[in-house]
Structures are given as C-alpha cells and as structure tokens.
Motif scaffolding. Structure first.
Motif, mmCIF file in Angstrom:
data_model
loop_
_atom_site.group_PDB
_atom_site.id
_atom_site.type_symbol
_atom_site.label_atom_id
_atom_site.label_comp_id
_atom_site.label_asym_id
_atom_site.label_seq_id
_atom_site.Cartn_x
_atom_site.Cartn_y
_atom_site.Cartn_z
ATOM 1 N N UNK A 365 137.142 -23.257 34.691
ATOM 2 C CA UNK A 365 136.070 -22.906 35.617
ATOM 3 C C UNK A 365 134.830 -22.436 34.863
ATOM 4 N N UNK A 366 135.035 -21.594 33.825
ATOM 5 C CA UNK A 366 133.903 -21.124 33.019
ATOM 6 C C UNK A 366 133.217 -22.304 32.327
ATOM 7 N N UNK A 367 134.021 -23.208 31.798
ATOM 8 C CA UNK A 367 133.467 -24.405 31.149
ATOM 9 C C UNK A 367 132.646 -25.219 32.148
ATOM 10 N N UNK A 368 133.180 -25.359 33.353
ATOM 11 C CA UNK A 368 132.472 -26.107 34.389
ATOM 12 C C UNK A 368 131.138 -25.454 34.734
ATOM 13 N N UNK A 369 131.117 -24.124 34.796
ATOM 14 C CA UNK A 369 129.876 -23.415 35.113
ATOM 15 C C UNK A 369 128.803 -23.691 34.054
ATOM 16 N N UNK A 379 130.472 -34.180 34.019
ATOM 17 C CA UNK A 379 131.397 -33.391 33.205
ATOM 18 C C UNK A 379 131.791 -32.104 33.933
ATOM 19 N N UNK A 380 130.823 -31.513 34.629
ATOM 20 C CA UNK A 380 131.098 -30.279 35.369
ATOM 21 C C UNK A 380 132.113 -30.539 36.479
ATOM 22 N N UNK A 381 131.947 -31.652 37.186
ATOM 23 C CA UNK A 381 132.896 -31.998 38.254
ATOM 24 C C UNK A 381 134.302 -32.148 37.687
ATOM 25 N N UNK A 382 134.424 -32.824 36.566
ATOM 26 C CA UNK A 382 135.743 -33.019 35.940
ATOM 27 C C UNK A 382 136.364 -31.679 35.549
#
Length: 414
Positions: A365-369, A379-382
């Motif tokens: 989740x942090x990576x997505x943010x 990339x965020x969606x993945x």
C-alpha cells in the motif's frame, strides 16, 4: 438478542475466560466452559432476558457446566474424581463479584502466557489466541507463517504450562523485572490488534485497545518503570486519535485527513506527561521512542506542521535499538515526507526485495501511494491490487478498492 450476545462475546469473553482459567485451573477446560456458557446464554437469554450481571452469569454457567462434564466422566474414570471435588471446594460465589480478583485475572493470564518456560514464538501466539481471541488463521497472517505452525505452537505452550505446573498468578515483585519485556510486548500486540484489526468489519476493536491501556495502568502501579511509562504514553497518544480514524459509516480515515478537533486532548495531555517522565528516568526504550514519534503528531495542529525530520531521527534511534522491517517501512514513509515520493519508493522497494514484508499489505500500500504521487498510475494500480489481495480487514479493503477505482477512472480519461 443474537447481536447483543455477539457484542457481549466480543467485549467480555476474554475476561470470562481469564476468570474461568483461575477457577478451573486448566486452559482447555476453561475454553470449553466458555463456549458452553455462551451456548447456554443463546438458549436462555432470549426467553428469560439478559441477566443484570452478564459476566457473573457466564462465569457461573461455564464453571458449573465444566463440573457437570467432569462429574459424568468421573463415573467411568475415578482419576478425575479429585478434580471434581477440588473444583467444588475452590469456589466462592463472592469471587465472581470481587473486582480486584477479576481485574487481576487478565494480568495473570498475560504472565502465564509469558512464562519463561514457554518459547518466545509460542508466547506470542498463545497470548493473541487467549487474550485477543484471534483464530489461528488470523495469528498466522499476523506472523506471516502457516496456520498449522501457529496451532502447534499453541498446543505446545498449553502442554508446557500443564506439565511444568506453571502457576496462574502475577509473580512476586522481585520477579517482575525479568518478565517485564515479554509482558509489555504482549500488551503492545493486544493494543495493535485493537488499533488496526487484522481482519473483520471494524477499523478499531475498542475492547482490545481499552483493555491494553487498563492492563498497562495496572502494571504501572505494580512496577513503576520507564518502559511501562513509555508504553502507556504510546498507547494513550495512539488511542487519542480513535474517533477521528473512522467515518460515520465505519470507513478508514488516514492520519493526514483526520479532523484533529476530534482527537482526545485529555489522553494527549496524559500521554505527553507519561512520555516526559519516561524520558527523564533512565535509558529510553523502544516504546518510549515510539511514543515520541506519536507525540510529534499529537503536537502538530495541522499535518503540515508535523516535524518529519525529527520523526526520521526517532526512527533512526529506534532501528539502532531494535531492528524491525515494519519500523523500516514506517521510517521510509517519514523520509518521503522530507525528501519526496521517489526516495520513499526506493526505500520501500529495497525493503520488499528482502522478502520480509512481501506478505504485508501495508508495504504494498505504501509503495502504491508513492507510485500514485509520482503519476505512475498503472504501476500504482498493480501495487494497490497486491495490497488488496493480502488485506483481510473490510474497511481497509474498501479504501484500497476505492483508490484502484479512482486511478482506473483517471487513467481512462487520459
């Protein structure tokens, strides 16, 4: 009525269990008695109404059903006759209403789970099972290990308690310091499970956060110690944000979006006082350092006033005292607030590459943010989808799904 009984089970069952363990002298027997008591409540309360003292009713019902089971067994096995007689002889009706005994039962349970004869990993599993009421699957998810492994640890811990005749008691004062670290860690785990439930439909389990704070206060009276003060400061400062962390519909509200007028100023004031006392008295422990981080958020009237550089410094001290991939993840988020999302992404990617947090949804989740902030929508969606696959709490799942939907819509418009 069914919903009411479920609520009472959620708020009272662990206290009922702790008292039944004291009265019956056996974990398995007490757990069976607990389930028998609630089954009896489900049958009789809809007809007769909820008793004035549900806790006392459940303890009495569980105990007498346990005696009834033992009496039936004693007809075929005379070796259990002494157990039956000892249960009759050890009981005093006034014990159910003895506030001091009941208040100490949970602390007795924690010290028993944390007895030195029990391996550390089994202590934690046992505590989460008996004190929080988590299933083996939930504990396995928290520890990132297979469920059968957790089940085996709990069985071994119970067997060790039985064979070693571990006393169900709070140790004498001179024995408390050597057991303190384990007990504080268990209380910390109990609070964390309440503060951000690992699964289910609620963001917060108030029964667990309140119980953890109560137990820490009780421990502070038994053994004044900087680490106890530091933990109490941490729990109070974290819990001060409870009301602001969820919407009226039960949804999750992130720290940056919370209405800080809803924060409990009385808890913040006490938490800051406890923190000051802990930092003035001896070596600063890991809970005190975490409380210092929470204090920086509490002191900031708005998100932009948060001193993130100081928070990064506290995380550096925390990691030098105790290595932890989750603390490294939290530090990465703090560093990103100072140096930007690109730096945060690099740090999180490095943590994930070690494999330690690969199954931890908040790392993804942090990576997505960070990816979202950098405009890398696909990339965020993945990354959000990876977090969603691992997340078991309904409000967090709803939050992640919403983020995915928003990014997908934005990507389609481009």
């Amino acid at each position: 009525m069914e919903r009411l009984i479920e609520d009472i089970y959620r708020s009272q069952s662990r206290r009922v269990l702790a008292t039944l363990i004291r009265l019956l002298g056996d974990f398995d027997r007490a757990e069976e008695a607990l389930h028998d008591a609630f089954a009896a409540a489900a049958r009789t309360w809809p007809r007769d109404g909820v008793p004035a003292n549900p806790f006392g009713w459940l303890v009495s019902a569980g105990r007498f059903r346990a005696i009834d089971h033992i009496r039936r067994r004693s007809r075929f096995d005379m070796s259990v006759k002494d157990i039956e007689e000892s249960l009759y002889g050890s009981f005093d009706e006034t014990e159910i209403g003895d506030v001091d005994l009941i208040e100490d039962d949970m602390l007795r349970l924690i010290f028993t789970c944390c007895h030195p004869v029990i391996p550390a990993d089994a202590q934690m599993a046992m505590a989460l099972r008996e004190i929080c009421g988590l299933t083996t699957e939930e504990i396995a998810h928290a520890f990132l290990v297979p469920a059968p492994t957790v089940a085996q640890r709990i069985v071994r811990a119970k067997n060790k308690i039985r064979t070693a005749n571990v006393p169900y008691e709070v140790p004498e004062r001179d024995e408390l310091p050597e057991r303190l670290d384990r007990v504080l860690h268990v209380i910390y785990l109990v609070f964390n499970e309440g503060y951000s439930a690992s699964s289910g439909n609620e963001v917060i389990r108030t029964d667990l956060t309140s119980e953890a704070i109560r137990l820490t206060r009780l421990l502070a009276r038994l053994l004044p110690h900087p680490d106890v003060s530091g933990l109490l400061a941490l729990l109070l400062l974290q819990d001060s944000r409870r009301v602001a962390r969820r919407s009226s519909e039960g949804g999750l509200i992130l720290l940056a979006d919370q209405d800080r007028r809803l924060w409990d100023r009385e808890k913040i004031s006490e938490g800051l006082q406890r923190l000051d006392g802990a930092m003035r008295n001896g070596e600063v422990g890991v809970y005190t350092l975490q409380a210092a981080i929470a204090a920086e958020h509490a002191r900031a009237e708005t998100p932009v006033e948060t001193d993130w550089r100081r928070i990064v410094g506290y995380y550096d001290l925390l990691l030098s005292a105790q290595s932890s991939p989750i603390a490294e993840l939290n530090r990465a988020v703090a560093v990103a607030m100072v140096e930007g999302a690109e730096t945060g992404l690099q740090l999180v990617d490095a943590i994930l590459q070690t494999g330690e947090l690969e199954s931890y949804h908040l790392a993804h989740s942090a990576r997505a943010d960070f990816l979202r902030q950098l405009g890398r929508k696909a990339d965020a969606i993945a990354a959000y989808e990876a977090a969603l696959r691992l997340c078991q709490q309904a409000p967090e799942r709803a939050f992640l799904s919403k983020r995915i939907s928003e990014l997908s819509t934005a990507a389609e418009r481009q």
